[in-house]
Design a protein around this motif. Structure first.
Motif, PDB file in Angstrom:
ATOM      1  N   ASP A 190     -35.037 -19.072 -95.671  1.00 39.74           N
ATOM      2  CA  ASP A 190     -36.276 -19.696 -96.138  1.00 39.74           C
ATOM      3  C   ASP A 190     -36.051 -21.151 -96.518  1.00 39.74           C
ATOM      4  N   PHE A 191     -34.898 -21.456 -97.083  1.00 40.00           N
ATOM      5  CA  PHE A 191     -34.562 -22.845 -97.424  1.00 40.00           C
ATOM      6  C   PHE A 191     -34.534 -23.702 -96.158  1.00 40.00           C
ATOM      7  N   LEU A 192     -33.900 -23.201 -95.098  1.00 39.99           N
ATOM      8  CA  LEU A 192     -33.804 -23.964 -93.847  1.00 39.99           C
ATOM      9  C   LEU A 192     -35.175 -24.130 -93.190  1.00 39.99           C
ATOM     10  N   VAL A 193     -36.012 -23.098 -93.247  1.00 43.55           N
ATOM     11  CA  VAL A 193     -37.373 -23.201 -92.709  1.00 43.55           C
ATOM     12  C   VAL A 193     -38.158 -24.261 -93.494  1.00 43.55           C
ATOM     13  N   ALA A 194     -37.994 -24.268 -94.813  1.00 43.91           N
ATOM     14  CA  ALA A 194     -38.686 -25.256 -95.649  1.00 43.91           C
ATOM     15  C   ALA A 194     -38.203 -26.675 -95.336  1.00 43.91           C
ATOM     16  N   LYS A 195     -36.919 -26.828 -95.066  1.00 44.68           N
ATOM     17  CA  LYS A 195     -36.373 -28.149 -94.712  1.00 44.68           C
ATOM     18  C   LYS A 195     -36.977 -28.641 -93.404  1.00 44.68           C
ATOM     19  N   GLU A 196     -37.067 -27.733 -92.433  1.00 40.25           N
ATOM     20  CA  GLU A 196     -37.653 -28.114 -91.149  1.00 40.25           C
ATOM     21  C   GLU A 196     -39.136 -28.464 -91.316  1.00 40.25           C
ATOM     22  N   ALA A 197     -39.847 -27.698 -92.143  1.00 41.51           N
ATOM     23  CA  ALA A 197     -41.258 -27.981 -92.404  1.00 41.51           C
ATOM     24  C   ALA A 197     -41.436 -29.312 -93.125  1.00 41.51           C
ATOM     25  N   ALA A 198     -40.412 -29.701 -93.892  1.00 37.51           N
ATOM     26  CA  ALA A 198     -40.473 -30.965 -94.631  1.00 37.51           C
ATOM     27  C   ALA A 198     -40.105 -32.169 -93.759  1.00 37.51           C
ATOM     28  N   GLY A 199     -39.776 -31.899 -92.483  1.00 37.10           N
ATOM     29  CA  GLY A 199     -39.519 -33.009 -91.576  1.00 37.10           C
ATOM     30  C   GLY A 199     -38.069 -33.214 -91.174  1.00 37.10           C
ATOM     31  N   VAL A 200     -37.168 -32.390 -91.651  1.00 37.64           N
ATOM     32  CA  VAL A 200     -35.771 -32.494 -91.235  1.00 37.64           C
ATOM     33  C   VAL A 200     -35.676 -32.006 -89.797  1.00 37.64           C
ATOM     34  N   THR A 201     -35.045 -32.802 -88.946  1.00 32.58           N
ATOM     35  CA  THR A 201     -34.894 -32.385 -87.558  1.00 32.58           C
ATOM     36  C   THR A 201     -33.457 -31.941 -87.324  1.00 32.58           C
ATOM     37  N   PHE A 202     -33.331 -30.759 -86.781  1.00 33.73           N
ATOM     38  CA  PHE A 202     -32.028 -30.215 -86.438  1.00 33.73           C
ATOM     39  C   PHE A 202     -31.793 -30.471 -84.949  1.00 33.73           C
ATOM     40  N   PHE A 203     -30.546 -30.483 -84.562  1.00 36.15           N
ATOM     41  CA  PHE A 203     -30.174 -30.681 -83.169  1.00 36.15           C
ATOM     42  C   PHE A 203     -30.735 -29.537 -82.323  1.00 36.15           C
ATOM     43  N   ASN A 204     -31.356 -29.871 -81.188  1.00 36.94           N
ATOM     44  CA  ASN A 204     -31.970 -28.850 -80.333  1.00 36.94           C
ATOM     45  C   ASN A 204     -31.310 -28.713 -78.970  1.00 36.94           C
ATOM     46  N   GLY A 205     -30.268 -29.471 -78.712  1.00 35.41           N
ATOM     47  CA  GLY A 205     -29.629 -29.423 -77.396  1.00 35.41           C
ATOM     48  C   GLY A 205     -28.678 -28.249 -77.261  1.00 35.41           C
ATOM     49  N   LYS A 206     -27.984 -28.236 -76.117  1.00 37.83           N
ATOM     50  CA  LYS A 206     -26.985 -27.193 -75.885  1.00 37.83           C
ATOM     51  C   LYS A 206     -25.801 -27.426 -76.807  1.00 37.83           C
ATOM     52  N   LYS A 240     -28.847 -23.241 -86.745  1.00 40.05           N
ATOM     53  CA  LYS A 240     -27.856 -22.163 -86.767  1.00 40.05           C
ATOM     54  C   LYS A 240     -26.510 -22.678 -87.257  1.00 40.05           C
ATOM     55  N   ALA A 241     -26.096 -23.846 -86.768  1.00 42.24           N
ATOM     56  CA  ALA A 241     -24.811 -24.420 -87.174  1.00 42.24           C
ATOM     57  C   ALA A 241     -24.824 -24.790 -88.656  1.00 42.24           C
ATOM     58  N   VAL A 242     -25.920 -25.367 -89.121  1.00 41.61           N
ATOM     59  CA  VAL A 242     -26.038 -25.729 -90.540  1.00 41.61           C
ATOM     60  C   VAL A 242     -25.948 -24.473 -91.397  1.00 41.61           C
ATOM     61  N   LYS A 243     -26.590 -23.397 -90.961  1.00 39.47           N
ATOM     62  CA  LYS A 243     -26.528 -22.136 -91.708  1.00 39.47           C
ATOM     63  C   LYS A 243     -25.088 -21.638 -91.794  1.00 39.47           C
ATOM     64  N   HIS A 244     -24.361 -21.688 -90.688  1.00 35.01           N
ATOM     65  CA  HIS A 244     -22.956 -21.270 -90.686  1.00 35.01           C
ATOM     66  C   HIS A 244     -22.120 -22.143 -91.620  1.00 35.01           C
ATOM     67  N   VAL A 245     -22.372 -23.432 -91.619  1.00 39.10           N
ATOM     68  CA  VAL A 245     -21.607 -24.347 -92.472  1.00 39.10           C
ATOM     69  C   VAL A 245     -21.890 -24.059 -93.946  1.00 39.10           C
ATOM     70  N   ILE A 246     -23.155 -23.848 -94.288  1.00 36.37           N
ATOM     71  CA  ILE A 246     -23.515 -23.540 -95.681  1.00 36.37           C
ATOM     72  C   ILE A 246     -22.866 -22.223 -96.106  1.00 36.37           C
ATOM     73  N   GLU A 247     -22.945 -21.209 -95.257  1.00 37.35           N
ATOM     74  CA  GLU A 247     -22.326 -19.917 -95.585  1.00 37.35           C
ATOM     75  C   GLU A 247     -20.820 -20.054 -95.776  1.00 37.35           C
ATOM     76  N   TYR A 248     -20.185 -20.879 -94.951  1.00 39.60           N
ATOM     77  CA  TYR A 248     -18.746 -21.107 -95.077  1.00 39.60           C
ATOM     78  C   TYR A 248     -18.428 -21.805 -96.407  1.00 39.60           C
ATOM     79  N   CYS A 249     -19.233 -22.787 -96.776  1.00 43.88           N
ATOM     80  CA  CYS A 249     -19.037 -23.471 -98.060  1.00 43.88           C
ATOM     81  C   CYS A 249     -19.176 -22.503 -99.230  1.00 43.88           C
ATOM     82  N   LEU A 250     -20.162 -21.621 -99.158  1.00 44.38           N
ATOM     83  CA  LEU A 250     -20.367 -20.643-100.227  1.00 44.38           C
ATOM     84  C   LEU A 250     -19.210 -19.657-100.302  1.00 44.38           C
ATOM     85  N   GLU A 251     -18.658 -19.283 -99.140  1.00 43.59           N
ATOM     86  CA  GLU A 251     -17.480 -18.409 -99.134  1.00 43.59           C
ATOM     87  C   GLU A 251     -16.299 -19.088 -99.815  1.00 43.59           C
TER      88      GLU A 251
END
Length: 165
Positions: A47-63, A92-103
């Motif tokens: 939900d945090f990542l969805v809110a960030k995208e809704a707030a105008g943060v653009t994530f990488f969309n390429g391959k 997806k990559a940002v989510k993995h990075v955040i999860e890794y930081c929390l670990e």
């Protein structure tokens, strides 16, 4: 009641059963992270990542060929995903990075012998830091250069360890 008996009773009180039937102490149980800007409301990482995208943060969309086969970050795969610029991270990559930081934070927190506070956690991070690519705390600090990762980890820490002021 003797000292030994009180200790055993306290240990028994702090033990819980997991869904698989294992018994773990309450200190080993994972506390869910909250990414809300307030402790009063809960916000999941998704939900945090969805809110960030809704707030105008653009994530990488390429391959992302570097993400092929990466379902979870480890110290070995960290720099495959987190480049020098960190400008090519998908949601997806940002989510993995955040999860890794929390670990990493949870690993460091588990090594603190007494009740954990934000100050003790930061001190423990400082003790484990080494400027080497395979050092997890080095990777943690590297990841915090990304604004979304930094905000998520900061919110999670402030919700887990509120200010005492």
């Amino acid at each position: 009641m003797g000292r030994e008996t009180r200790f055993i009773l306290r240990l028994a009180r702090n033990r819980r059963k997991t869904s698989s039937g294992e018994t773990v102490s309450s200190q080993q149980m994972r506390v869910p992270w909250n990414f809300s800007d307030s402790r009063r409301t809960n916000l999941s990482l998704d939900d945090f990542l969805v809110a960030k995208e809704a707030a105008g943060v653009t994530f990488f969309n390429g391959k992302e060929p570097w993400m092929k086969g990466v379902n979870k970050l480890t110290w070995q795969t960290f720099f495959r995903v987190c480049t020098q610029e960190m400008d090519d991270l998908s949601e997806k990559a940002v989510k993995h990075v955040i999860e890794y930081c929390l670990e990493i934070l949870e690993e460091v927190e588990a090594k603190i012998p007494r009740k954990t506070s934000l100050a003790r956690l930061e001190a423990a991070l400082d003790l484990q830091y080494a400027e080497q690519y395979e050092n997890k705390v080095f990777q943690y600090r590297w990841a915090l250069r990304h604004p979304v990762v930094n905000e998520a980890v900061t919110r999670g820490l402030h919700n887990r360890f509120p200010d005492r002021s």
